[in-house]
Design a protein around this motif. Structure first.
Motif, PDB file in Angstrom:
ATOM      1  N   GLY A  10       0.836  -1.195   0.000  1.00  0.00           N
ATOM      2  CA  GLY A  10       0.000   0.000   0.000  1.00  0.00           C
ATOM      3  C   GLY A  10       0.866   1.238   0.000  1.00  0.00           C
ATOM      4  O   GLY A  10       1.874   1.307   0.711  1.00  0.00           O
ATOM      5  N   GLY A  78      -3.245   2.785  -0.306  1.00  0.00           N
ATOM      6  CA  GLY A  78      -3.647   2.614   1.086  1.00  0.00           C
ATOM      7  C   GLY A  78      -3.511   1.194   1.576  1.00  0.00           C
ATOM      8  O   GLY A  78      -2.454   0.571   1.480  1.00  0.00           O
ATOM      9  N   ASP A  79      -4.600   0.640   2.098  1.00  0.00           N
ATOM     10  CA  ASP A  79      -4.609  -0.723   2.623  1.00  0.00           C
ATOM     11  C   ASP A  79      -5.019  -1.678   1.504  1.00  0.00           C
ATOM     12  O   ASP A  79      -6.156  -1.641   1.039  1.00  0.00           O
ATOM     13  CB  ASP A  79      -5.600  -0.817   3.788  1.00  0.00           C
ATOM     14  N   TRP A  82      -8.456  -3.578   1.931  1.00  0.00           N
ATOM     15  CA  TRP A  82      -9.687  -2.856   2.257  1.00  0.00           C
ATOM     16  C   TRP A  82     -10.234  -2.259   0.966  1.00  0.00           C
ATOM     17  O   TRP A  82      -9.794  -1.220   0.506  1.00  0.00           O
ATOM     18  CB  TRP A  82      -9.408  -1.765   3.285  1.00  0.00           C
ATOM     19  N   SER A  84      -9.713  -3.227  -2.035  1.00  0.00           N
ATOM     20  CA  SER A  84      -8.591  -3.047  -2.940  1.00  0.00           C
ATOM     21  C   SER A  84      -8.216  -4.384  -3.565  1.00  0.00           C
ATOM     22  O   SER A  84      -8.850  -5.421  -3.315  1.00  0.00           O
ATOM     23  CB  SER A  84      -7.402  -2.439  -2.191  1.00  0.00           C
ATOM     24  N   SER A 105      -5.338   3.747   5.102  1.00  0.00           N
ATOM     25  CA  SER A 105      -6.331   3.704   4.044  1.00  0.00           C
ATOM     26  C   SER A 105      -6.969   5.076   3.852  1.00  0.00           C
ATOM     27  O   SER A 105      -6.899   5.957   4.717  1.00  0.00           O
ATOM     28  CB  SER A 105      -7.431   2.694   4.391  1.00  0.00           C
TER      29      SER A 105
END
Length: 400
Positions: A10, A78-79, A82, A84, A105
């Motif tokens: 991320g 980000g994460d 999540w 993604s 995130s």
């Protein structure tokens, strides 16, 4: 066991500077880096070979598996787990071959910017998905964080809010959070006119007008919220029906004889990622079901033409089945054979012939057989009286 060869990293708007030293070392040592243009721009001056997201995107797993044995880094925002790409990859490749490196995130950053507690917020994504699915989450005083599809998404959501009596809802678009170009745009749904960057996160504080439409997630929406030719499962019966079907996260419903789609739509609204296939032979009713699904936040309702039991052949095995039309012994047997273990089946009947079929099936298979009767208060001249709806015989059982 060999060390994982695939790293899913991320990354935020601050690029390499935002990575912890161990993760930065992994990226710098990569032989292959896969990501979007934005991700590659955030990681310049590296010697690895670069690959863009494949087209079509479904080819991603094949592309990754062809790189086994090399040091591969996939960049995500980000994460990675999540909303993604990390979850999708983890379902196709053994998790023991993958190391995830999460960054803050967009939801965490947005919640911090808004001063909102994440446990009290609904986190949604419409990125690459129908925007209409967020409609199911419009509730008085709800706080929503939404990963958007593009620059046009906030205006679309503003329209959804305004149409449902939530025009005074507060909206904030946050872009490039954590980077030098971070930007914020504030406004209200009924007057939203900002031009915003394509990559953004939307925060909505839903504020209801006195005449706002109230659309709870629990089953039992008002009948007049659905387009219908009159042949639909009525509100009170529908609530009891969906309760017996037991909506669960990601579960699949077959709605046989779905008509205007009321049961399937309520099923999908009641649990995150619940899915439904509506089987309906009439084109006009399928059109109504599709329109209702869009209006009420269940745009992924799948509708197929056909008559049962033949139309059931080849469909994905369901977790629940509702038979609201086309009831016959052959239809039940085909449906029951396809139903997953612990699956729920509910059949409603209003005619004497269908009721007799349910009584016979109950005798053969067990389950619960009930008679549902609803009376609604309506004017009788200048006074008020009870007007009965047609009684419904309902049979329900769980496959064990």
């Amino acid at each position: 066991m060999a060390d994982p060869w695939l790293h899913i990293v991320g990354i935020g708007e601050d690029g390499m500077d935002g990575l912890v030293p161990a993760t930065r070392a992994v990226v710098e040592a990569a032989e292959i880096i896969i990501g979007g243009d934005r991700h590659h721009n955030l990681t310049e001056n590296l010697t690895a070979d670069r690959l863009a997201w494949p087209h079509p995107f479904d080819a991603l797993i094949t592309t990754i598996e062809g790189l086994r044995g090399k040091r591969v880094v996939i960049l995500a925002t980000g994460d990675p787990l999540w909303f993604s790409v990390g979850a999708r990859i983890g379902r196709a490749i053994d998790p023991s071959e993958i190391t995830y490196h999460p960054q803050l995130s967009a939801f965490q950053l947005a919640a911090a910017r808004m001063g909102w507690s994440l446990p009290d917020v609904e986190t949604l994504t419409v990125h690459g998905r129908p925007v209409e699915q967020m409609i199911a989450f419009i509730q008085p005083d709800a706080q929503l964080l939404v990963l958007t599809t593009g620059a046009e998404t906030p205006a679309q959501i503003a329209a959804f809010l305004s149409e449902r009596g939530f025009g005074k809802s507060k909206m904030t678009v946050l872009a490039a959070m954590g980077g030098k170009d971070e930007a914020r745009f504030d406004g209200m749904a009924d007057s939203w006119d900002h031009s915003v960057p394509a990559f953004n996160t939307l925060a909505v504080h839903c504020i209801a007008a006195p005449d706002a439409a109230l659309l709870p997630r629990v089953p039992g929406l008002a009948d007049d919220l659905f387009q219908s030719d009159g042949t639909m499962t009525k509100q009170e019966i529908r609530a009891a029906t969906v309760a017996k079907l037991m909506p669960m996260r990601g579960a699949l419903l077959w709605d046989i004889g779905c008509g205007c789609g009321s049961v399937a739509i309520e099923w999908m609204r009641a649990a995150r990622y619940a899915r439904a296939i509506g089987i309906e032979p009439r084109a006009d009713r399928r059109a109504m079901a599709a329109a209702n699904a869009l209006a009420l936040g269940a745009p992924k309702l799948a509708l197929i033409e056909g008559s049962v039991p033949d139309a059931l052949e080849g469909l994905e095995a369901p977790d629940a089945i509702f038979i609201g039309g086309g009831l016959s012994r052959a239809t039940f047997e085909a449906a029951w054979d396809a139903l997953r273990p612990l699956g729920r089946l509910v059949a409603n009947a209003v005619t004497l012939e269908s009721e007799a079929e349910l009584i016979a099936l109950h005798k053969a298979y067990g389950g619960d057989l009930v008679k549902l009767s609803v009376h609604r208060a309506e004017p009788v001249g200048r006074l008020t009286g009870w007007r009965p709806l047609m009684p419904v015989t309902q049979w329900s059982l769980v496959k064990r």
